[in-house]
Design an enzyme around this catalytic site. Sequence first.
Site, PDB file in Angstrom:
ATOM      1  N   ASP A  48      40.570  71.005  20.889  1.00 29.85           N
ATOM      2  CA  ASP A  48      39.973  69.708  20.435  1.00 29.85           C
ATOM      3  C   ASP A  48      38.880  68.790  21.109  1.00 29.85           C
ATOM      4  O   ASP A  48      38.690  67.678  21.276  1.00 29.85           O
ATOM      5  CB  ASP A  48      40.811  68.829  19.898  1.00 29.85           C
ATOM      6  CG  ASP A  48      41.814  69.316  19.025  1.00 29.85           C
ATOM      7  OD1 ASP A  48      41.726  70.248  18.388  1.00 29.85           O
ATOM      8  OD2 ASP A  48      42.934  69.167  19.438  1.00 29.85           O
ATOM      9  N   LYS A  75      34.316  71.951  20.627  1.00 37.33           N
ATOM     10  CA  LYS A  75      33.588  72.965  20.787  1.00 37.33           C
ATOM     11  C   LYS A  75      32.864  73.232  19.516  1.00 37.33           C
ATOM     12  O   LYS A  75      31.684  74.023  19.531  1.00 37.33           O
ATOM     13  CB  LYS A  75      34.538  74.073  20.920  1.00 37.33           C
ATOM     14  CG  LYS A  75      35.256  74.060  22.200  1.00 37.33           C
ATOM     15  CD  LYS A  75      36.242  75.294  22.571  1.00 37.33           C
ATOM     16  CE  LYS A  75      37.447  75.432  21.434  1.00 37.33           C
ATOM     17  NZ  LYS A  75      38.402  74.090  21.658  1.00 37.33           N
ATOM     18  N   GLY A 103      40.733  74.819  14.742  1.00 36.98           N
ATOM     19  CA  GLY A 103      39.711  73.849  13.669  1.00 36.98           C
ATOM     20  C   GLY A 103      38.647  73.409  14.379  1.00 36.98           C
ATOM     21  O   GLY A 103      38.677  72.295  15.096  1.00 36.98           O
ATOM     22  N   HIS A 104      37.400  74.137  13.956  1.00 38.80           N
ATOM     23  CA  HIS A 104      36.323  73.741  14.640  1.00 38.80           C
ATOM     24  C   HIS A 104      35.490  72.756  13.517  1.00 38.80           C
ATOM     25  O   HIS A 104      34.896  73.413  12.545  1.00 38.80           O
ATOM     26  CB  HIS A 104      35.385  74.880  15.059  1.00 38.80           C
ATOM     27  CG  HIS A 104      36.199  75.754  16.079  1.00 38.80           C
ATOM     28  ND1 HIS A 104      35.700  76.733  16.577  1.00 38.80           N
ATOM     29  CD2 HIS A 104      37.052  75.284  17.159  1.00 38.80           C
ATOM     30  CE1 HIS A 104      36.358  77.252  17.774  1.00 38.80           C
ATOM     31  NE2 HIS A 104      37.256  76.110  17.925  1.00 38.80           N
ATOM     32  N   GLN A 137      40.857  76.931  20.878  1.00 36.68           N
ATOM     33  CA  GLN A 137      41.966  76.155  21.759  1.00 36.68           C
ATOM     34  C   GLN A 137      41.340  75.647  22.867  1.00 36.68           C
ATOM     35  O   GLN A 137      39.982  75.591  23.016  1.00 36.68           O
ATOM     36  CB  GLN A 137      43.312  77.001  22.132  1.00 36.68           C
ATOM     37  CG  GLN A 137      44.125  77.247  20.635  1.00 36.68           C
ATOM     38  CD  GLN A 137      43.508  78.337  19.881  1.00 36.68           C
ATOM     39  OE1 GLN A 137      43.336  79.498  20.172  1.00 36.68           O
ATOM     40  NE2 GLN A 137      43.479  77.920  18.438  1.00 36.68           N
TER      41      GLN A 137
HETATM   42  P1  IMP Z   1      50.197  77.664  17.773  1.00 37.69           P
HETATM   43  O1  IMP Z   1      48.983  78.092  18.362  1.00 37.69           O
HETATM   44  O2  IMP Z   1      50.228  77.307  16.655  1.00 37.69           O
HETATM   45  O3  IMP Z   1      51.190  78.437  18.138  1.00 37.69           O
HETATM   46  O4  IMP Z   1      50.528  76.173  18.687  1.00 37.69           O
HETATM   47  C1  IMP Z   1      50.803  76.181  19.993  1.00 37.69           C
HETATM   48  C2  IMP Z   1      50.482  74.871  20.652  1.00 37.69           C
HETATM   49  O5  IMP Z   1      49.022  74.920  20.593  1.00 37.69           O
HETATM   50  C3  IMP Z   1      50.581  73.410  20.010  1.00 37.69           C
HETATM   51  O6  IMP Z   1      50.944  72.310  20.681  1.00 37.69           O
HETATM   52  C4  IMP Z   1      49.607  73.455  19.046  1.00 37.69           C
HETATM   53  O7  IMP Z   1      49.473  71.858  18.468  1.00 37.69           O
HETATM   54  C5  IMP Z   1      48.329  73.943  19.895  1.00 37.69           C
HETATM   55  N1  IMP Z   1      47.256  73.997  19.486  1.00 37.69           N
HETATM   56  C6  IMP Z   1      46.908  75.528  18.932  1.00 37.69           C
HETATM   57  N2  IMP Z   1      45.537  75.632  18.271  1.00 37.69           N
HETATM   58  C7  IMP Z   1      45.071  74.457  18.865  1.00 37.69           C
HETATM   59  C8  IMP Z   1      43.758  73.939  18.755  1.00 37.69           C
HETATM   60  O8  IMP Z   1      42.803  74.831  18.242  1.00 37.69           O
HETATM   61  N3  IMP Z   1      43.567  72.806  19.189  1.00 37.69           N
HETATM   62  C9  IMP Z   1      44.320  71.901  19.504  1.00 37.69           C
HETATM   63  N4  IMP Z   1      45.732  72.241  19.803  1.00 37.69           N
HETATM   64  C10 IMP Z   1      46.103  73.523  19.385  1.00 37.69           C
END
Ligand code: IMP
Length: 423
Positions: free
Chosen positions: A15, A18, A42-43, A226
């Site tokens: 977040d 990007k 989520g871009h 991420q």
């Molecule tokens: P997962 O990727 O859904 O397995 O989540 C694992 C951890 O990564 C959690 O704390 C999510 O909130 C975080 N996370 C996954 N994708 C994103 C992203 O695009 N932005 C921010 N946090 C993310």
Amino acid sequence: MSDQNACVLGMQWGDEGKGKIIDLLSGDFDVVVRAQGGSNAGHTVVVGDEKFVLHLVPSGILRKGVACVIGNGVVVDPDQLLSELEELRGRGVDAAGRLLVSDRAQVVMPYHKALDAAKESALGDNKIGTTLRGIGPTYADKAARTGIRLCELIDPSVCRTMLQQNIPFVNKVLQDVYGADPVDPAETIDWAVHRGETLRPMTGDTVEFLHERTRSGKRILFEGAQGSLLDVDFGTYPFNTSSNSSVGGMVTGSGLPPREIGRVIGVLKTYTTRVGAGPFPTELDDETGLLLRERGGEFGATTGRPRRCGWFDVVAARFSAKINGVDELALTKLDVLAGMDPIKICVAYEINGRRTEAFPARAAALAAARPVYEEMPGWRGETAPGGRLCPEAAAYVDKLCEVTGAPARIISVGRKRSETIIA
Ligand code: IMP
């Protein structure tokens, strides 16, 4: 090293903004590639007065003439991909012929989402706070060599055979380990075969495609998802995602060699946020934290969850700069800090009474870390009147460059493309 390619990576817990940076840069590139993660990303991109939130489709899709690739390292949820393409079409963005999905990419099955939810619920207070998009279970299947890739999904008989093998095991885990509902085998197979048919025309050999484009001198932009502190190797394990969201993932997830990655642009939000569970030394549980959330619109683009907010963390940013070999910075959301005086930055941690500037491996150590702050003067008025940073904002930017050892090339002072300073 390629002097025409570039890679945009998040340096914090995701977040960082990007989407906007990739959108700004993508006009200078021919191809935009996603190489890891899935629809957990989520871009958010604002074009004119329109806001787009992309989860799987590379942000380059919003630039006419740019080709987009979903590389082998991405985990693809067919429903999410198709609904995103449908929404884009409805808003006048036609991806047909401009998007190629790797035949080696793993498919997120409905049972991966069921497993994600069941595991999180079983973890109770220790849950990771995943996005529930099935990311962890899909990467787990990939590593266990029981995953289904696009090349298998689009072949009905292979797909059927693999699912007939997988589903009884998955259902045993869902029912016996987690006490959750099983998935329906016939429904799952039917779903998979239909999705395979729909995705077949956009599925192909992205490795060949990328190498061919490289040979013909096309410019490639890698779109990280991420952030580096969520990387499965370097993140705050186990409170992280399941892919390599730092620079290495761009290589293994695209099939292009390291020399083609080009310059590494690290995206840093000028404060810190995190969504989901896990240690966060500079988190603010006070009015300043709430103010950052409100002014920064800090709510997850994928799940809508409120983001945890805090001051800038130099220890974490320096670690990210190191593992990624960041060449330059894109600093985002500087305008959110206007009116905060003083502004604090965490320059070291105190862990069990000892000062350290090293980012610890253990989540428990990071959870015990007390931030050591330095203060900088804030500013009251506009951050960049007339397109130039006010002196205090400029000093803050200089400080972030100094501590991370990289120059700032892009400074974002608002959501729109026009609210950007290029240094
Ligand atoms: P997962 O990727 O859904 O397995 O989540 C694992 C951890 O990564 C959690 O704390 C999510 O909130 C975080 N996370 C996954 N994708 C994103 C992203 O695009 N932005 C921010 N946090 C993310």
